[in-house]
Design an enzyme around this catalytic site. Structure first.
Site, PDB file in Angstrom:
ATOM      1  N   ASN A   1       7.984  -8.458  -3.020  1.00  0.00           N
ATOM      2  CA  ASN A   1       8.128  -8.087  -4.636  1.00  0.00           C
ATOM      3  C   ASN A   1       8.882  -9.196  -5.150  1.00  0.00           C
ATOM      4  OD1 ASN A   1       8.447  -5.352  -2.609  1.00  0.00           O
ATOM      5  ND2 ASN A   1       8.275  -4.621  -4.437  1.00  0.00           N
TER       6      ASN A   1
ATOM      7  N   HIS B   1       4.583  -7.304  -7.500  1.00  0.00           N
ATOM      8  CA  HIS B   1       4.668  -8.187  -6.440  1.00  0.00           C
ATOM      9  C   HIS B   1       4.389  -9.602  -7.221  1.00  0.00           C
ATOM     10  CE1 HIS B   1       4.920  -5.450  -3.012  1.00  0.00           C
ATOM     11  NE2 HIS B   1       4.609  -4.682  -3.963  1.00  0.00           N
TER      12      HIS B   1
ATOM     13  N   ARG C   1      12.621  -0.997   2.452  1.00  0.00           N
ATOM     14  CA  ARG C   1      11.210  -0.498   2.668  1.00  0.00           C
ATOM     15  C   ARG C   1      10.112  -1.342   2.337  1.00  0.00           C
ATOM     16  NH1 ARG C   1       6.335   0.296   0.129  1.00  0.00           N
ATOM     17  NH2 ARG C   1       7.507   0.462  -1.949  1.00  0.00           N
ATOM     18  N   ASP C   2      10.020  -1.701   1.053  1.00  0.00           N
ATOM     19  CA  ASP C   2       8.523  -2.575   0.649  1.00  0.00           C
ATOM     20  C   ASP C   2       8.704  -3.867   1.179  1.00  0.00           C
ATOM     21  OD1 ASP C   2       6.142  -3.082  -0.248  1.00  0.00           O
ATOM     22  OD2 ASP C   2       6.817  -2.853  -2.558  1.00  0.00           O
TER      23      ASP C   2
ATOM     24  N   CYS D   1       2.257  -5.514   1.400  1.00  0.00           N
ATOM     25  CA  CYS D   1       1.836  -4.181   1.674  1.00  0.00           C
ATOM     26  C   CYS D   1       0.788  -4.340   2.787  1.00  0.00           C
ATOM     27  CB  CYS D   1       1.186  -3.424   0.567  1.00  0.00           C
ATOM     28  SG  CYS D   1       0.391  -1.950   1.039  1.00  0.00           S
TER      29      CYS D   1
ATOM     30  N   HIS E   1       6.760  -2.298 -11.212  1.00  0.00           N
ATOM     31  CA  HIS E   1       6.752  -2.406  -9.727  1.00  0.00           C
ATOM     32  C   HIS E   1       6.119  -3.773  -9.461  1.00  0.00           C
ATOM     33  CE1 HIS E   1       7.101  -1.223  -5.198  1.00  0.00           C
ATOM     34  NE2 HIS E   1       6.305  -2.200  -5.230  1.00  0.00           N
TER      35      HIS E   1
HETATM   36  P1  HMG Z   1      -4.447  10.420   8.241  1.00  0.00           P
HETATM   37  O1  HMG Z   1      -4.666   9.790   9.642  1.00  0.00           O
HETATM   38  O2  HMG Z   1      -5.508  10.733   7.315  1.00  0.00           O
HETATM   39  O3  HMG Z   1      -3.578  11.870   8.489  1.00  0.00           O
HETATM   40  O4  HMG Z   1      -3.378   9.450   7.291  1.00  0.00           O
HETATM   41  P2  HMG Z   1      -3.712  13.084   9.266  1.00  0.00           P
HETATM   42  O5  HMG Z   1      -3.140  14.078   8.474  1.00  0.00           O
HETATM   43  O6  HMG Z   1      -4.997  13.272   9.700  1.00  0.00           O
HETATM   44  O7  HMG Z   1      -2.711  12.898  10.465  1.00  0.00           O
HETATM   45  C1  HMG Z   1      -3.097  11.753  11.469  1.00  0.00           C
HETATM   46  C2  HMG Z   1      -1.780  11.507  12.381  1.00  0.00           C
HETATM   47  O8  HMG Z   1      -0.659  11.211  11.668  1.00  0.00           O
HETATM   48  C3  HMG Z   1      -1.430  12.890  13.115  1.00  0.00           C
HETATM   49  O9  HMG Z   1      -0.818  12.562  14.273  1.00  0.00           O
HETATM   50  C4  HMG Z   1      -0.264  13.469  11.939  1.00  0.00           C
HETATM   51  O10 HMG Z   1       0.824  14.091  12.504  1.00  0.00           O
HETATM   52  C5  HMG Z   1       0.164  12.052  11.815  1.00  0.00           C
HETATM   53  P3  HMG Z   1      -1.666  12.827  15.609  1.00  0.00           P
HETATM   54  O11 HMG Z   1      -1.839  14.233  15.852  1.00  0.00           O
HETATM   55  O12 HMG Z   1      -2.725  11.745  15.665  1.00  0.00           O
HETATM   56  O13 HMG Z   1      -0.714  12.147  16.551  1.00  0.00           O
HETATM   57  N1  HMG Z   1       1.038  11.972  10.410  1.00  0.00           N
HETATM   58  C6  HMG Z   1       2.312  11.571  10.146  1.00  0.00           C
HETATM   59  N2  HMG Z   1       3.512  11.095  11.178  1.00  0.00           N
HETATM   60  C7  HMG Z   1       4.608  10.996  10.415  1.00  0.00           C
HETATM   61  N3  HMG Z   1       4.640  10.976   9.285  1.00  0.00           N
HETATM   62  C8  HMG Z   1       3.923  11.721   8.436  1.00  0.00           C
HETATM   63  C9  HMG Z   1       2.606  11.812   9.096  1.00  0.00           C
HETATM   64  N4  HMG Z   1       1.520  12.456   8.332  1.00  0.00           N
HETATM   65  C10 HMG Z   1       0.492  12.588   9.384  1.00  0.00           C
HETATM   66  N5  HMG Z   1       4.123  11.875   7.151  1.00  0.00           N
HETATM   67  C11 HMG Z   1      -1.472   9.338   6.057  1.00  0.00           C
HETATM   68  C12 HMG Z   1      -2.811   9.783   6.377  1.00  0.00           C
HETATM   69  C13 HMG Z   1      -1.008   9.341   4.707  1.00  0.00           C
HETATM   70  C14 HMG Z   1      -0.582   9.832   6.895  1.00  0.00           C
HETATM   71  C15 HMG Z   1      -1.445   7.850   6.488  1.00  0.00           C
HETATM   72  O14 HMG Z   1      -2.476   7.104   5.943  1.00  0.00           O
HETATM   73  C16 HMG Z   1      -0.214   6.965   6.256  1.00  0.00           C
HETATM   74  O15 HMG Z   1       0.660   7.401   6.867  1.00  0.00           O
HETATM   75  N6  HMG Z   1      -0.367   6.022   5.292  1.00  0.00           N
HETATM   76  C17 HMG Z   1       1.015   5.459   4.900  1.00  0.00           C
HETATM   77  C18 HMG Z   1       0.541   3.900   4.526  1.00  0.00           C
HETATM   78  C19 HMG Z   1       1.833   3.305   3.910  1.00  0.00           C
HETATM   79  O16 HMG Z   1       2.880   3.525   4.124  1.00  0.00           O
HETATM   80  N7  HMG Z   1       1.531   2.201   3.200  1.00  0.00           N
HETATM   81  C20 HMG Z   1       2.547   1.485   2.572  1.00  0.00           C
HETATM   82  C21 HMG Z   1       3.294   1.906   1.441  1.00  0.00           C
HETATM   83  S1  HMG Z   1       2.599   2.212  -0.113  1.00  0.00           S
HETATM   84  C22 HMG Z   1       2.845   0.629  -0.977  1.00  0.00           C
HETATM   85  O17 HMG Z   1       3.509  -0.259  -0.156  1.00  0.00           O
HETATM   86  C23 HMG Z   1       2.627   0.599  -2.245  1.00  0.00           C
HETATM   87  C24 HMG Z   1       4.015   0.422  -3.278  1.00  0.00           C
HETATM   88  O18 HMG Z   1       5.023  -0.446  -2.696  1.00  0.00           O
HETATM   89  C25 HMG Z   1       3.608   0.444  -4.575  1.00  0.00           C
HETATM   90  C26 HMG Z   1       2.810  -0.928  -4.897  1.00  0.00           C
HETATM   91  O19 HMG Z   1       3.191  -1.966  -4.414  1.00  0.00           O
HETATM   92  O20 HMG Z   1       1.640  -0.783  -5.688  1.00  0.00           O
HETATM   93  C27 HMG Z   1       4.632   2.056  -3.079  1.00  0.00           C
HETATM   94 MG    MG Z   2       4.907  -2.473  -3.486  1.00  0.00          MG
END
Ligand code: HMG
Ligand code: MG
Length: 286
Positions: free
Chosen positions: A247, A207, A13-14, A238, A205
């Site tokens: 990571n 990086h 994933r990450d 990310c 966690h």
């Molecule tokens: P948004 O645009 O505000 O959401 O995004 P929305 O509710 O307005 O929906 C927009 C569109 O997304 C719609 O589709 C929804 O159906 C769809 P459309 O009508 O335009 O075709 N949608 C989805 N589709 C699939 N699965 C879903 C989903 N939700 C909405 N779950 C949202 C808000 C949170 C969805 C968006 O910002 C997003 O997906 N962000 C994810 C970002 C991400 O994954 N980042 C990396 C992970 S975090 C990380 O790496 C940090 C970590 O490792 C810890 C660290 O290192 O600190 C964990």
């Molecule tokens: Mg991370």
């Protein structure tokens, strides 16, 4: 008997979410299957997030459908909202993770809402999970530094961690998202968080952008933490944290903690083979 350190494998994933070229689904499945044979108790497989935001994770359902389920492994996925949670349930995830931030800038860039709004968005997900007996892990990102807002006050981290814990997350993973933490800033942050959440419910966690992750793990161990997230071969980054490198490498964490006398249950020879495989996946991005 020696004390146990749990390593939560993040590679699929990450590790892969930031790869520019799409890693074929079959290779992602192979990566998870190979990791399943290494002795990990927990593997983060994929993310049920918007494919527009993170195209690399668009095949989440297919990856979940394709992997072999080792009975001793918990297969976890990221879910930012109820839509993602519903998909994760359909894919029979063993566990889900919500991901918030201690800094406003990263929260907006990563999940398109403020920190307070994110907590509100997580509440219905947590209610459903409680009803389904689904364990939920909570991430707090940018625990010492944010790529948009600069240094993060430890009190802010403690506040978000406390809220996620009180809402029902069984464990809080503290993310040094851009790998800017030092033993000093990580230590201060942990002191603040430990006033609200016990060490047994915290994970580190880290990086490894500035090659301080292992030192940060040592500080965390000294404060009582025994769970660390890591990615095989140091894969990762990310997409919404410019400059974030991978990571901390799983194999380095295993070597460090075993040298310190902890047990991990990881079979180092098998892990070494997966490190090679993971490096090969990276080459697809060259
Ligand atoms: P948004 O645009 O505000 O959401 O995004 P929305 O509710 O307005 O929906 C927009 C569109 O997304 C719609 O589709 C929804 O159906 C769809 P459309 O009508 O335009 O075709 N949608 C989805 N589709 C699939 N699965 C879903 C989903 N939700 C909405 N779950 C949202 C808000 C949170 C969805 C968006 O910002 C997003 O997906 N962000 C994810 C970002 C991400 O994954 N980042 C990396 C992970 S975090 C990380 O790496 C940090 C970590 O490792 C810890 C660290 O290192 O600190 C964990
Ligand atoms: Mg991370």
């Amino acid at each position: 008997m020696s004390e146990f350190v749990t390593i939560f494998e993040m590679g699929p994933r990450d590790g892969l979410q930031n790869e520019k070229q799409f890693v074929p689904t079959e290779l992602k499945i192979q990566l998870v299957d190979r990791l399943s044979d290494c002795g990990f108790r927990k593997i983060e497989v994929t993310s049920f997030v918007s494919p527009k935001w993170v195209p690399q994770m668009a095949d989440a359902q297919d990856v979940m459908d394709g992997i072999y389920r080792h009975p001793a492994v918990v297969y976890s996925v990221l879910t930012p909202n109820v839509k993602g949670y519903t998909a994760a349930r359909k894919a029979s995830a063993d566990e889900v993770a919500i991901f918030g931030s201690a800094s406003e800038g990263f929260s907006r860039k990563n999940i398109n809402c403020s920190v307070a709004e994110s907590i509100e968005r997580f509440k219905p997900l947590l209610e459903k999970a409680q009803h389904d007996d689904m364990p939920v892990r909570g991430y707090v990102s940018c625990v010492t530094d944010c790529p948009y807002d600069g240094p993060t006050p430890p009190e802010k981290v403690a506040d978000v961690a406390r809220q996620l814990f009180e809402l029902g997350c069984y464990e809080i993973s503290l993310g040094d998202t851009i790998g800017a933490g030092t033993p000093e800033t990580i230590g201060k942050m942990l002191d603040a968080v430990l006033e609200h959440v016990p060490a047994s419910r915290l994970a580190g966690h880290f990086h490894d952008t500035k090659a301080r992750a292992l030192e940060n793990i040592e500080v965390s161990l000294a404060k009582g933490l025994r769970i660390f997230d890591a990615a095989v071969g140091g894969l990762g980054g990310c997409p919404y944290a410019p400059g974030a490198k991978g990571n901390v490498a799983t194999e380095s964490v295993v070597a460090l903690v075993e040298r310190m006398g902890f047990e991990t249950g990881i079979k180092s020879d098998r892990l070494a083979e997966v490190v090679e495989f993971a490096r090969g996946l990276r080459r697809t991005d060259a």
